[in-house]
Design a protein around this motif. Sequence first.
Motif, mmCIF file in Angstrom:
data_model
loop_
_atom_site.group_PDB
_atom_site.id
_atom_site.type_symbol
_atom_site.label_atom_id
_atom_site.label_comp_id
_atom_site.label_asym_id
_atom_site.label_seq_id
_atom_site.Cartn_x
_atom_site.Cartn_y
_atom_site.Cartn_z
ATOM 1 N N UNK A 177 -10.254 0.069 0.715
ATOM 2 C CA UNK A 177 -10.696 0.462 -0.636
ATOM 3 C C UNK A 177 -9.992 -0.725 -1.532
ATOM 4 N N UNK A 178 -8.966 -1.377 -1.073
ATOM 5 C CA UNK A 178 -8.266 -2.366 -2.183
ATOM 6 C C UNK A 178 -7.181 -1.603 -2.911
ATOM 7 N N UNK A 179 -6.604 -0.412 -2.293
ATOM 8 C CA UNK A 179 -5.593 0.248 -2.940
ATOM 9 C C UNK A 179 -4.053 -0.233 -2.156
ATOM 10 N N UNK A 180 -3.126 -0.833 -2.362
ATOM 11 C CA UNK A 180 -1.930 -1.321 -1.785
ATOM 12 C C UNK A 180 -1.006 0.037 -1.853
ATOM 13 N N UNK A 181 -1.185 0.846 -0.929
ATOM 14 C CA UNK A 181 -0.473 2.176 -0.856
ATOM 15 C C UNK A 181 0.483 1.945 0.155
ATOM 16 N N UNK A 182 1.963 1.755 -0.506
ATOM 17 C CA UNK A 182 3.073 1.719 0.451
ATOM 18 C C UNK A 182 3.686 3.060 0.426
ATOM 19 N N UNK A 222 8.268 3.542 5.256
ATOM 20 C CA UNK A 222 6.826 3.265 4.852
ATOM 21 C C UNK A 222 6.412 2.077 4.768
ATOM 22 N N UNK A 223 7.165 0.781 4.600
ATOM 23 C CA UNK A 223 6.993 -0.511 4.918
ATOM 24 C C UNK A 223 6.596 -0.822 6.246
ATOM 25 N N UNK A 224 7.341 0.162 7.109
ATOM 26 C CA UNK A 224 6.780 -0.497 8.566
ATOM 27 C C UNK A 224 5.626 0.150 9.005
ATOM 28 N N UNK A 225 5.170 1.223 8.319
ATOM 29 C CA UNK A 225 3.912 1.819 8.619
ATOM 30 C C UNK A 225 2.730 0.672 8.309
ATOM 31 N N UNK A 226 2.943 0.146 6.976
ATOM 32 C CA UNK A 226 1.942 -0.841 6.334
ATOM 33 C C UNK A 226 2.216 -1.997 7.308
ATOM 34 N N UNK A 227 3.214 -2.604 7.660
ATOM 35 C CA UNK A 227 3.459 -3.829 8.418
ATOM 36 C C UNK A 227 2.567 -3.650 9.744
ATOM 37 N N UNK A 228 2.620 -2.533 10.441
ATOM 38 C CA UNK A 228 2.101 -2.350 11.831
ATOM 39 C C UNK A 228 0.403 -2.302 11.368
ATOM 40 N N UNK A 229 0.099 -1.757 10.490
ATOM 41 C CA UNK A 229 -1.545 -1.827 10.151
ATOM 42 C C UNK A 229 -2.008 -3.340 9.857
ATOM 43 N N UNK A 230 -1.024 -4.124 9.082
ATOM 44 C CA UNK A 230 -1.515 -5.642 8.975
ATOM 45 C C UNK A 230 -1.432 -6.231 10.230
ATOM 46 N N UNK A 231 -0.434 -6.049 11.157
ATOM 47 C CA UNK A 231 -0.203 -6.615 12.245
ATOM 48 C C UNK A 231 -1.707 -6.471 13.038
ATOM 49 N N UNK A 232 -2.058 -5.303 13.224
ATOM 50 C CA UNK A 232 -3.315 -4.722 13.902
ATOM 51 C C UNK A 232 -4.320 -5.651 13.407
ATOM 52 N N UNK A 233 -4.506 -5.498 11.848
ATOM 53 C CA UNK A 233 -5.556 -5.986 11.343
ATOM 54 C C UNK A 233 -6.414 -4.755 10.341
ATOM 55 N N UNK A 234 -6.618 -5.070 9.129
ATOM 56 C CA UNK A 234 -7.431 -4.150 8.439
ATOM 57 C C UNK A 234 -8.753 -4.196 8.397
ATOM 58 N N UNK A 235 -9.312 -5.304 8.790
ATOM 59 C CA UNK A 235 -10.727 -5.529 8.723
ATOM 60 C C UNK A 235 -11.392 -4.729 9.909
#
Lengths: 284, 318
Positions: free
Chosen positions: B54-59, B247-260
């Motif tokens: 949705x374009x919300x950068x929730x950390x 919290x940052x690590x959760x975000x990093x894991x998501x980006x490593x996997x891919x948001x798309x």
Amino acid sequence: MDISSFVGALINGVVAGSIYAVVAVGFSLIFGVAKVMFFTHGEIYMLGAVAGFFFLQKLGVPYPLAIIIVMIGIGLLGLLVERFLRPLRGQDLAILLVTIALGMFIANSAMHIFGHTPIAVPTQVSGTISIFGTTISLERVVIVLAAAAIVLALHFFIQRAKAGQAIRAVAQDREAAQLQGIDINRSAAIVFFIACGTTGAAGVLIAPLYYVDVFLGTSALMRTFIVVIIGGLGSFPGAIAGGLFLGFIESFGYALVGGLSHLISFAVVIVLLIVRPQGLLGRE
Amino acid sequence: MNRQNLVRTTAFLILAAILLVVPIVIRNPYVVHILIMVGISIILCASLRLVLVTGIWNLGQIAFYAIGAYTLTLLMVYYDVSFWLSLPLAGIAAAVVSLGFGYLTIRIKGLYFVMLTLAFVEMIRLTIIAVPFLGAQRVMNIPPPNPIIIPYLLRVEFISKTPYYYLVLALVVITLAVLYLIDRSRMGDILKSIAASEPLCQSVGINTTRYKVLAFVICSFFAGIAGGFYAPYIGLIAPGSFTSWASIMVFLALVVGGVGSFWGPVIGASLMTALPEVLRGAVMYEPLISAAILILILFFLPGGLASLPRVIRTRMVR
């Protein structure tokens, strides 16, 4: 609170606050000019403090010289970082994450090299002076004066020097600045050099006063957040006022309400972000 | 059913069968423990993806995880509420807090929202430390979930790790199913178009704020559920587990996997949770390796690991 503990808290607040201000001015400059939310900034400060220990304690370099050496060395590191981030320009989220990763890299490498025990750096300036009947170590006065000198020098550079004016132009309107023939890469590089250099210098300055360890970075980054949000992201005077403000909140808050003072700072930050995201001194 | 679909369904069924028999075949509790932690991480990452598309950068995911964990702990320890009631309440508590927080803050954009959510994580953590009722610095002991008893048929006691494994597996399946349905629904399309252009969505009459808050609340609900599962599984919680760093690590894991991709968070969560365990011999270097993976992906594979097959395919065609 009697008068002597009041003066004591006041002085502690000014000392910590002036260091916070130097660090936050760097963070704010980078955000304002390069539009980078620089999450590595806390680790840059930590590197400064650790390098301070190395030069002052291990090599016995005199205090002023150590500050200058570290300032230039870490400034050069800042140049490298800017060059590294350049291909991602415009992708705010990717840059943010890369700076986080860089921070992890620096913190972890530093831990392998220096270990994780806190180290005390010996006092560099001995002697005391007496103000309003309270004795203050001369070292604290020197730290505050040096921090003020750094901030003033930065202020004059940005306001008066040709390169400083270019930097302000880029911060105001990147495209218009480019149309005037300003090299934004060069401006970004200068800003990273200055911001990282002065932040590293702040680390050396404070090293003899507190314990130095490789975990300083995270708390420094969190404090920088608080400061720049209170003062307004990208605002130079805001970073100074915010730094001193946080210094006072911490010293007086700790004397009055203990650990709650941290909670209060973060609550203030959240309320400010909701009500006035440009900060108390920032302009829309 | 065409051939590709058949292959997919078969692969899916095989994976499901493997996941079902794992704790029976692999008796090593350590491996089961890692799989359970992967499950928690998948819930956190997959639900976080909903707000990121949705374009919300929730950390701030860990803040709601903490709210879930502490809600369940308070209910079970102070009020003797059954685990099976406390778990949904943990999710609801996180959802209610996120509704208030989201309502106030969701219009704040980009990097400001990043700082806001990080500050929120710290505030929740410091609140736990400050309030003695919440345990303060103290570690809170949590009883295991109440046993499942169906007379004459079934009696499940949460003593070994195996029942926890099946419980988290069920939670992961439910979470992914709900998120998948949302992703493929009209709402999923609206969320993605909000990220693409919010003014455009508003101009065709979509109440974007409501959708953004809704995505945020759903995301936080699942984070609360994950926290509610984590607390009794680990058996003790302390504020030190709920830092902005986590919290940052959760975000990093998501980006490593891919948001798309829908399966991106599953890949990222599995990799980033299992990595420290795989590197047990070199655990001191784990942050270096995680950081290197993240940097490489951001520079060379911006779509995350989930986009790897597509990238390879387009390279091959060219």
